[in-house]
Every structure is written in structure tokens, then in C-alpha cells.
Design a protein around this motif. Structure first.
Motif, PDB file in Angstrom:
ATOM      1  N   ILE A   1       1.103   4.128  -2.911  1.00 43.60           N
ATOM      2  CA  ILE A   1       0.907   5.559  -2.632  1.00 43.60           C
ATOM      3  C   ILE A   1       2.125   6.341  -3.140  1.00 43.60           C
TER       4      ILE A   1
ATOM      5  N   LYS B   1       0.840  -1.195   0.000  1.00 46.74           N
ATOM      6  CA  LYS B   1       0.000   0.000   0.000  1.00 46.74           C
ATOM      7  C   LYS B   1       0.882   1.256   0.000  1.00 46.74           C
TER       8      LYS B   1
ATOM      9  N   TYR C   1      -3.774  -1.597  -5.675  1.00 47.97           N
ATOM     10  CA  TYR C   1      -2.482  -1.406  -5.018  1.00 47.97           C
ATOM     11  C   TYR C   1      -1.673  -2.689  -4.877  1.00 47.97           C
TER      12      TYR C   1
ATOM     13  N   LEU D   1       2.014   6.663  -6.859  1.00 41.60           N
ATOM     14  CA  LEU D   1       1.047   7.676  -7.283  1.00 41.60           C
ATOM     15  C   LEU D   1       1.571   9.085  -7.035  1.00 41.60           C
ATOM     16  N   TYR D   2       2.231   9.255  -5.876  1.00 38.43           N
ATOM     17  CA  TYR D   2       2.806  10.570  -5.546  1.00 38.43           C
ATOM     18  C   TYR D   2       3.811  10.991  -6.616  1.00 38.43           C
TER      19      TYR D   2
ATOM     20  N   GLN E   1      -8.041   8.723  -9.919  1.00 37.28           N
ATOM     21  CA  GLN E   1      -8.231   7.448  -9.227  1.00 37.28           C
ATOM     22  C   GLN E   1      -9.243   6.589  -9.994  1.00 37.28           C
TER      23      GLN E   1
END
Lengths: 283, 263
Positions: B164, B160, B232, B167-168, B222
Motif C-alpha cells: 500500500i 500488505k 502484494y 502504491l501511495y 489497479q
């Protein structure tokens, strides 16, 4: 394609309602049946709920009321499996494109499917050739023009080969040449057995392209039927703040109101040719 | 700050950050992904704790050699090095000036103190930061984002968290470009010629809009990712084998990292 009763639904929405968290009611008890291997248009004025309807069809938004079925199975039960079956192209391509190069963006979905890099490359190039974007593959998406972005966004979905393709306002930002190219592509995809659902507020395009039309107004379904049944009906169209297709308007100006008005430019031209031939024969 | 300069700056930062989101194909790779990432990470950590000016200089030389060896684009490495240098100079120079001012009464004049602080503290600090940044950039370019994430997953990083992070890395350049668009739209509504004061005023008014637009955009992004089948847990664990050349490479690099710390 026959009437409403004879359609075999691939996607079925029953009494679907959706309200956004800010209180905006986007859809009110909408029921829609999408048959296989057809081109379905959803039309209506801005803010009529077309995009929301498409997101619900794709399983990206869960309706607060009603149910959505794909091949007869509830969408909630299908979960992630439905992603391989339904592809969606968003209204704003910027929402969809995020990789550093066009190639990476198109390859993104394929890499998630754990295909070999060789296969990914072959499929990316195949789709790029099909859409005429081979020369853009190494460029960053944010440097492309609106029309180019739209074609790339379409490629990112087409490359996954989904049987159902949902297109949200695919013709906005496109030049007439590019729009015609896309229309031909959509027809070709339908002929190859895909199901295409698109939204548009351009009645001319809806008339030219669709096999079946749904008209939305303020989140409610106001009309549905074959394009030549629905798009000549001024009363229905005015409810949805739409005007009849251009060939219908021209026909009415020239010939007065008739029972069967042409909705496509080809139909109008055929009538005009017949009339001209008749006139020259009489003379 | 004139609009063009501000926009160019933001676009430049977006371009630099985007270097970290490039993908690289697996064909014709020289070493195993794990050995590359562990070795380069160790080198970056080692140079950060080095004491002399020679460690970062040696590492920069090594980066130049590895850039050639791994056939990565030197332009991107230079871009990141340049931006890192600007940031570190921006931070260290006022500190050096302040330190020189404080010690002014004790020993010598301001100029002499400043030169001494810059040569003893600021330059090694800048070089260390630049060397570490170029090593990390080299690693990102060698492996590409997805391969790097696979390696990190193999090193037991939570999926996870990696998702994240991924994506960042992809989203920040998009947000910066959105900010440039917002600024340009505000600028277009100014009736008078753009002034420095106006640019700062716009920058302050744009924050709220950026947050809202960013949220909306993130929501739609998203959905777009979800529509393309992303989850994820889809970052797979790296499953390559470490061979003898990989072991030799890793030993050499870790040995060098040890030397850099000791120097």
C-alpha cells in the motif's frame, strides 16, 4: 484462417454478460472465440462494450453471467497464471504508466518476474529499439506526447512477451505514419505466432488489419466473420452505427453496387489499375 | 493565486514526491542495503530529537559527503530540502509571530521578541526538519523504492502495508498531476481573464471531481498493475549479507546519531 467453425479457440467467451455497478449494461450474452496466431478485431460505436469485453478477456473483470475459458480452462481456475499469457494495453496510456521514468515503467513487469538487472536491461532495450523509443527511456512518462505514451504503454506489455496481446483502441492519438508502423508491427507479431485482439471504431483499420471481425452494438454481438464478408454489409454496419470502409465507398461511387466490393486500399487500387488498363487497351 | 503559480506549485510538489519512487540498480553498491537504511533512519530520528543548531548542521555536512560517496543526484536532495524548508517556514513563522505578540507586553517590543523566538526556536526547528528530510531523501535515492521495500520487508514490516505504501508513493504524484489537468480544464472554460478569486473558486469546485476521477483512475491503475502480474506478496525479503565494511559504516553512523542526540 477459415470460417467460424474451423477456428481453434485460444480464448472462448460463452454467453458473457456484464453490468457496471451504476446499472449500465455493458455486455449482453456475448459469445466469442479467439483462434490462435491471428489478428481479431472487435469493432462498434462508442459505448458498445468493446473495452469491457477486452477487460473480461484479460481476466481483469469477472462476468456476472457466462464463462471465459483460456486454452479450454476456466479463467477463474487459472487465476494469476493467466497474467503471463495475456498482455493488455489500455485505451488511456495514462492508466498504465506510473513509474518515474520510461525505463522503470517498462522494467516494472520484468522486475516482478525476479529477473537479473542485466537481463531486465537487455530486454527493455530490445523492446525499446523495436518500438523506436530508445531516446525516451530516461524521460518521465507524463512528459511524453500522446503517441509516445501509447508506444511506451505497448512496450510495457510487449516486454513480458505474452502469447496473447489485447490492444484497446491502439490507433487513437497516433499519426498516420505511427499508425502504419503499429499496423506493420501487429502483422509481424502475428507472423511470429502471437494472437492479437484489438478494438477500434475505425473501420478502415479493421479492414486493413484483421483476419476476423466481431461487431458489437449496445453490448450485443450483431455480426462476426471475415472482414470482406462483414464490412461490406450495410445493414449490419448501420446496426452498429458504422460506415463501410473508404475503399468500399469509393468503389461503389465509381462502379455502382457489386457483389464483391474491395475493403482494402490495395484491393481498390488493383481494381482501378485493371479498369484503366482495360480502357487504354480498348482505346 | 494565479493559475500558473498554482499549477507550477502542484507540479513541483509532484516532482519532489516522485523522487521517492525512483528505482536504483543494485550493481556497484558500496554498502549493504540494510546497513544504509538502518544507519540513515537512525540519523534522521536522532536529528529530530537534537537540541542545538549544531546537530542539523553537522548532519547536513554529512549528507553532502554521503551524496558524493553514493553518487546520487544532489538536485533531488536540494529539491526536497527546499520544499521542506518552505513548509516548515510556512508553519513556524505565524506561530513565532503569535508567540512574539503574546509575550510583547511582558518583555520588550514585538521586533525584539520575534528575533529572539526566530533565532532560539524557529531556525533550529527548520534546520532539524530540513536535515531529517535530506537524510530520508538520500536513503530513498541510494536504495530506490523497491530495494527500500525489500529491506523493510526484511525488518518484518507486513507485506500488505508495504505494498500500500509503495502504491501511495507512486500514486500521489499522478493524482497531483491529474489535479493540475483538472484545474487547467476549468481555467480554459472561464470566459474572463483569470483572477485570484476564480482560481480559488476553481480549487473548491475541483475537489469532488478529483475524488471521483481519482477513484476511477485508481481502479484502472489497479487493473493495469494486476495485468502486469503485480500482487502484494511479490515484494521479496532482502537477502544480502552484512560484511565488515557494512558493520564499520553502521557503527560509525549509529555512534554519530548518539552524539547528535546528546549535543
Amino acid at each position: 484462417m477459415g470460417g467460424k467453425e474451423t477456428l481453434k479457440p485460444l480464448i472462448e467467451l460463452k454467453d458473457v454478460s456484464y453490468t457496471y455497478p451504476d446499472g449500465t449494461c455493458a455486455l449482453k450474452r456475448v459469445s466469442i472465440r479467439i483462434p490462435e496466431k491471428s489478428i481479431i478485431a472487435i469493432t462498434g460505436a462508442n459505448g458498445s462494450g468493446k473495452s469491457t469485453l477486452l477487460l473480461i478477456m484479460a481476466g481483469l473483470l469477472d462476468p456476472q453471467e457466462g464463462c471465459v475459458r483460456f486454452r479450454g480452462i476456466d479463467m477463474k481456475e487459472l487465476g494469476c497464471k493467466v497474467r503471463h499469457e495475456i498482455g493488455i494495453v489500455f485505451q488511456d496510456p495514462d492508466d498504465q504508466l506510473f513509474a518515474p521514468t520510461v525505463y522503470d515503467d517498462i522494467a516494472f513487469g520484468l522486475r516482478l518476474l525476479k529477473l537479473s538487472e542485466k537481463e531486465v536491461r537487455a530486454r527493455v532495450y530490445e523492446v525499446a529499439r523495436e518500438l523506436g523509443i530508445e531516446s525516451l527511456l530516461s524521460r518521465p512518462p507524463h512528459r511524453l506526447s500522446g503517441g509516445e505514451k501509447r508506444r511506451v504503454a505497448l512496450a510495457t506489455t510487449l516486454v513480458l512477451n505474452p502469447p496473447v496481446l489485447l490492444l484497446d483502441e491502439p490507433f487513437s492519438d497516433l499519426t498516420s505514419y505511427a499508425a502504419e508502423y503499429l499496423m506493420n508491427l501487429i502483422v509481424r507479431l502475428r507472423d511470429f505466432g502471437r494472437t492479437i485482439v484489438f478494438t477500434s471504431h475505425d473501420v478502415d483499420i479493421v479492414a486493413e488489419l484483421s483476419d476476423y471481425v466481431y461487431i458489437l452494438a449496445k453490448g450485443q454481438l450483431v455480426a462476426q466473420g471475415k472482414p470482406n464478408e462483414v464490412l461490406c454489409n450495410d445493414e449490419l454496419l448501420s446496426k452498429a452505427e458504422l460506415r463501410p470502409p473508404t475503399p468500399t465507398i469509393i468503389y461503389r461511387e465509381l462502379m455502382g453496387y457489386g457483389d464483391k466490393c474491395p475493403i482494402k486500399m490495395s484491393e481498390l487500387l488493383s481494381i482501378l489499375n485493371k479498369v484503366t488498363a482495360l480502357h487504354s487497351h480498348n482505346e | 493565486m494565479p493559475k500558473s503559480l498554482l499549477s507550477s506549485f502542484l507540479n513541483g510538489i509532484a516532482d519532489v514526491l516522485e523522487v521517492f519512487s525512483f528505482e536504483r540498480k543494485e550493481d556497484a553498491k558500496l554498502f549493504d542495503d540494510r546497513s544504509i537504511s538502518i544507519s540513515l533512519l537512525m540519523l534522521a530520528i536522532a536529528v529530530s530529537f537534537s537540541k542545538t543548531i549544531y546537530s542539523p548542521l553537522i548532519l547536513l555536512l554529512l549528507v553532502a559527503v554521503l551524496t558524493r560517496l553514493f553518487k546520487v543526484n544532489v538536485r533531488y536532495t536540494l529539491k526536497v530540502a527546499g520544499v521542506t524548508a518552505i513548509f516548515v517556514i510556512g508553519v513556524t513563522l505565524p506561530m513565532a509571530l503569535y508567540q512574539a505578540y503574546l509575550s510583547c507586553d511582558v518583555e520588550g517590543g514585538l521586533g525584539a521578541n520575534l528575533i529572539s523566538i526566530v533565532s532560539d526556536v524557529a531556525i533550529p526547528l527548520i534546520l532539524r526538519a530540513v536535515a531529517a528530510a535530506t537524510v530520508v531523501t538520500l536513503m530513498a535515492q541510494c536504495l530506490g523504492l523497491t530495494r527500500l521495500m525489500k529491506v523493510l520487508r526484511g525488518l518484518r514490516f507486513p507485506p500488505k502495508l508495504l505494498f500500500i505504501l509503495m502504491l501511495y508513493i507512486r500514486y500521489i504524484p499522478i493524482m497531483l498531476r491529474q489535479l493540475v489537468k483538472l484545474l487547467s480544464a476549468r481555467e480554459a472554460r472561464l470566459l474572463s481573464k483569470s483572477k485570484v478569486k476564480n482560481s480559488w473558486f476553481m480549487l473548491s469546485t475541483v475537489t469532488g471531481s478529483l475524488l471521483i476521477i481519482g477513484f476511477e483512475r485508481a481502479f484502472r491503475l489497479q487493473m493495469a498493475l494486476k495485468a502486469r502480474g503485480l500482487h502484494y506478496d511479490l515484494i521479496p525479503t532482502y537477502s544480502g549479507k552484512i560484511s565488515l565494511p557494512d558493520l564499520v559504516f553502521m557503527t560509525l553512523m549509529l555512534g554519530l546519531a548518539f552524539v547528535l542526540v546528546l549535543m
